[in-house]
Design a protein around this motif. Structure first.
Motif, PDB file in Angstrom:
ATOM      1  N   VAL A 103     -10.216   3.921  -1.946  1.00 23.04           N
ATOM      2  CA  VAL A 103      -9.675   5.276  -2.129  1.00 23.04           C
ATOM      3  C   VAL A 103     -10.124   5.844  -3.475  1.00 23.04           C
ATOM      4  O   VAL A 103     -10.498   7.015  -3.585  1.00 23.04           O
ATOM      5  CB  VAL A 103      -8.140   5.273  -2.012  1.00 23.04           C
ATOM      6  N   HIS A 107     -12.544   9.307  -3.940  1.00 26.58           N
ATOM      7  CA  HIS A 107     -11.646  10.434  -4.182  1.00 26.58           C
ATOM      8  C   HIS A 107     -12.352  11.672  -4.725  1.00 26.58           C
ATOM      9  O   HIS A 107     -11.844  12.782  -4.550  1.00 26.58           O
ATOM     10  CB  HIS A 107     -10.511  10.009  -5.132  1.00 26.58           C
ATOM     11  N   GLY A 164      -5.279   7.812   2.643  1.00 27.67           N
ATOM     12  CA  GLY A 164      -5.219   7.739   1.188  1.00 27.67           C
ATOM     13  C   GLY A 164      -6.061   8.802   0.518  1.00 27.67           C
ATOM     14  O   GLY A 164      -5.663   9.376  -0.503  1.00 27.67           O
ATOM     15  N   HIS A 168      -3.385  11.169  -1.398  1.00 24.05           N
ATOM     16  CA  HIS A 168      -3.097  10.356  -2.577  1.00 24.05           C
ATOM     17  C   HIS A 168      -2.259  11.107  -3.613  1.00 24.05           C
ATOM     18  O   HIS A 168      -1.597  10.482  -4.442  1.00 24.05           O
ATOM     19  CB  HIS A 168      -4.386   9.803  -3.213  1.00 24.05           C
ATOM     20  N   ASN A 169      -2.261  12.438  -3.543  1.00 29.97           N
ATOM     21  CA  ASN A 169      -1.429  13.217  -4.469  1.00 29.97           C
ATOM     22  C   ASN A 169      -0.088  13.615  -3.857  1.00 29.97           C
ATOM     23  O   ASN A 169       0.674  14.363  -4.476  1.00 29.97           O
ATOM     24  CB  ASN A 169      -2.171  14.466  -4.928  1.00 29.97           C
ATOM     25  N   ALA A 199       1.532   8.811   1.039  1.00 33.84           N
ATOM     26  CA  ALA A 199       0.508   7.816   1.364  1.00 33.84           C
ATOM     27  C   ALA A 199       1.031   6.426   1.027  1.00 33.84           C
ATOM     28  O   ALA A 199       2.070   6.268   0.376  1.00 33.84           O
ATOM     29  CB  ALA A 199      -0.763   8.108   0.576  1.00 33.84           C
ATOM     30  N   ALA A 203      -2.994   4.006  -2.167  1.00 32.21           N
ATOM     31  CA  ALA A 203      -3.487   5.346  -2.502  1.00 32.21           C
ATOM     32  C   ALA A 203      -2.733   5.915  -3.695  1.00 32.21           C
ATOM     33  O   ALA A 203      -3.309   6.625  -4.530  1.00 32.21           O
ATOM     34  CB  ALA A 203      -3.347   6.272  -1.302  1.00 32.21           C
ATOM     35  N   GLN A 204      -1.454   5.592  -3.799  1.00 31.03           N
ATOM     36  CA  GLN A 204      -0.673   6.082  -4.938  1.00 31.03           C
ATOM     37  C   GLN A 204      -1.195   5.508  -6.256  1.00 31.03           C
ATOM     38  O   GLN A 204      -1.262   6.222  -7.259  1.00 31.03           O
ATOM     39  CB  GLN A 204       0.806   5.741  -4.751  1.00 31.03           C
ATOM     40  N   ALA A 207      -4.301   7.298  -7.262  1.00 29.42           N
ATOM     41  CA  ALA A 207      -4.046   8.628  -7.817  1.00 29.42           C
ATOM     42  C   ALA A 207      -3.626   8.546  -9.278  1.00 29.42           C
ATOM     43  O   ALA A 207      -4.126   9.299 -10.118  1.00 29.42           O
ATOM     44  CB  ALA A 207      -2.962   9.330  -6.996  1.00 29.42           C
ATOM     45  N   THR A 299       7.354   9.325  -4.497  1.00 35.43           N
ATOM     46  CA  THR A 299       6.246   8.521  -4.983  1.00 35.43           C
ATOM     47  C   THR A 299       6.802   7.268  -5.655  1.00 35.43           C
ATOM     48  O   THR A 299       7.778   7.338  -6.403  1.00 35.43           O
ATOM     49  CB  THR A 299       5.408   9.323  -5.993  1.00 35.43           C
TER      50      THR A 299
END
Length: 401
Positions: A103, A107, A164, A168-169, A199, A203-204, A207, A299
């Motif tokens: 990811v 990105h 992701g 991701h945001n 996500a 993915a977090q 980010a 999140t």
């Protein structure tokens, strides 16, 4: 925020219950047989690295245009730094490292030449055709524009990697959300990416790794350029504290080493803060699967309140002293003109694009369809290619210095 070292995944090889399981992926849009030597997320990462889009990042601007100096970050070096931080976070939290890295590596695929300047220019030019969003363009590249495989367009990445990339945001649907870009809507109709949920944790961490990376290396590049000085950094409490620590520990240290010692500490304290916050959130929510993370309603990997304030201060500092510096703004204005000129030229004569983008008949398409074809062509350009294309089409090309 402090973290629990006994809960870190370093050296254990363990995968937490909230991690994605590459052997239980939701699969690919076009079914493929599994690999006997690589997990599904390893295959995704490898496909990403071998793309034309990945190689193009080498000649795309981060802050400083490439010919301003060999030592400034490009989109490629930024991406590699993000991937390294994402992988470190994933390992600490016992996630799937390959997915987090994949990811991170993908990105920024959709970024235009000349960094955010090119993106803003293209977004304005495409206002009547849906605008421009680099996340949506990244998805378009990996699902359509990369044409390498015999059986499908794009890379046919797994659901988890695409989810992701897109989210991701955070969720794209729900209260306060902006309109979902058309390329994401179109793809989601045939491969539902759960746009209303968060996500997965991989993915977090990718980010937040992006924030950590550019907060640090944009300061580093600003110092290298001379637009930022060490004295100016004293206005940032976090950086001032790190500076004081390094100067106390190494009195008389020459400036290049001093800067490096501060930058590496900045990355470390930010990474450790995110780990501590994520551990606390995971302990509170107690997710037993990756989907529990998706449906937690918040999140899980983010900064503590203290570091949210530090992050805000750093971003404001960088806008004030670097991104909006007169020297940078002069280059940005010239880069904007190059994008505008190229867009106008290709809309007037699509054949000038050549290849599949300039195929016969494009000039007869409705304006919005033609604009999207020009978008794909322009967004795929590197800085160097855009400058060369402008020189071919126009008598005078602005200097990006």
């Amino acid at each position: 925020m402090e973290f629990d070292v006994t809960q870190l995944g370093f050296g254990t090889g363990a995968r937490a219950p909230w991690a994605e399981n590459p052997w239980a992926s939701r699969g690919r849009l076009v079914p493929e047989p599994s690999s006997p030597t690589r997990s599904e997320f390893q295959r995704d990462r490898d496909r990403i690295v071998h793309t034309t889009a990945f190689r193009r990042l080498k000649h795309k601007t981060q802050v400083f245009v490439a010919h301003e100096g060999d030592h400034y970050r490009t989109r490629l070096t930024h991406t590699i730094e993000v991937a390294q931080i994402a992988r470190a976070l994933a390992r600490a939290l016992k996630l799937d490292e390959d997915l987090a890295e994949g990811v991170a590596l993908v990105h920024d695929f959709g970024h235009t030449p000349f960094g955010h300047t090119g993106e803003e220019a293209l977004d304005a030019l495409l206002a009547d055709a849906g605008g421009f969003d680099h996340n949506a363009q990244s998805l378009r590249i990996v699902t359509k524009l990369e044409q390498r495989y015999a059986e499908f367009d794009g890379l046919n990445l797994t659901w988890e990697t695409l989810e992701g990339l897109v989210k991701h945001n955070g969720p794209l649907v729900g209260e306060g959300a902006k309109p979902v870009p058309e390329p994401i809507v179109d793809y989601n109709l045939k491969h539902d990416l759960w746009l209303a949920s968060h996500a997965g944790l991989e993915a977090q961490v990718a980010a937040i790794a992006d924030d950590i990376a550019y907060n640090t290396h944009d300061i580093d590049d600003g110092l290298r350029s001379g637009l930022i000085t060490l004295e100016m950094l004293e206005e940032l409490p976090l950086i001032a504290r790190l500076l004081a620590d390094v100067r106390h520990r190494y009195p008389g240290l020459e400036e290049p080493r001093l800067i490096h010692e501060v930058m590496r500490r900045q990355i470390t304290v930010m990474v450790e803060d995110v780990i501590g916050v994520a551990q606390a959130n995971l302990a509170a929510v107690k997710p037993q699967s990756a989907d529990d993370v998706r449906h937690a309603g918040r999140t899980m990997a983010h900064f503590s309140d203290e570091f949210v304030a530090a992050d805000r201060d750093i971003k404001a500092f960088l806008y004030r002293h670097l991104y909006r510096h007169p020297d940078v703004m002069r280059v940005r204005a010239n880069a904007t003109r190059i994008v505008q000129d190229l867009y106008a030229a290709y809309m007037a004569d699509p054949a000038a694009m050549g290849g599949r983008h300039g195929q016969a008949g494009v000039g007869d398409w409705p304006v919005q369809m033609r604009a999207r074809e020009v978008r794909d062509y322009l967004a795929g350009m590197t800085d160097t290619y855009a400058i060369a294309a402008h020189r071919r089409l126009f008598d005078h090309t602005p200097e990006l210095r």
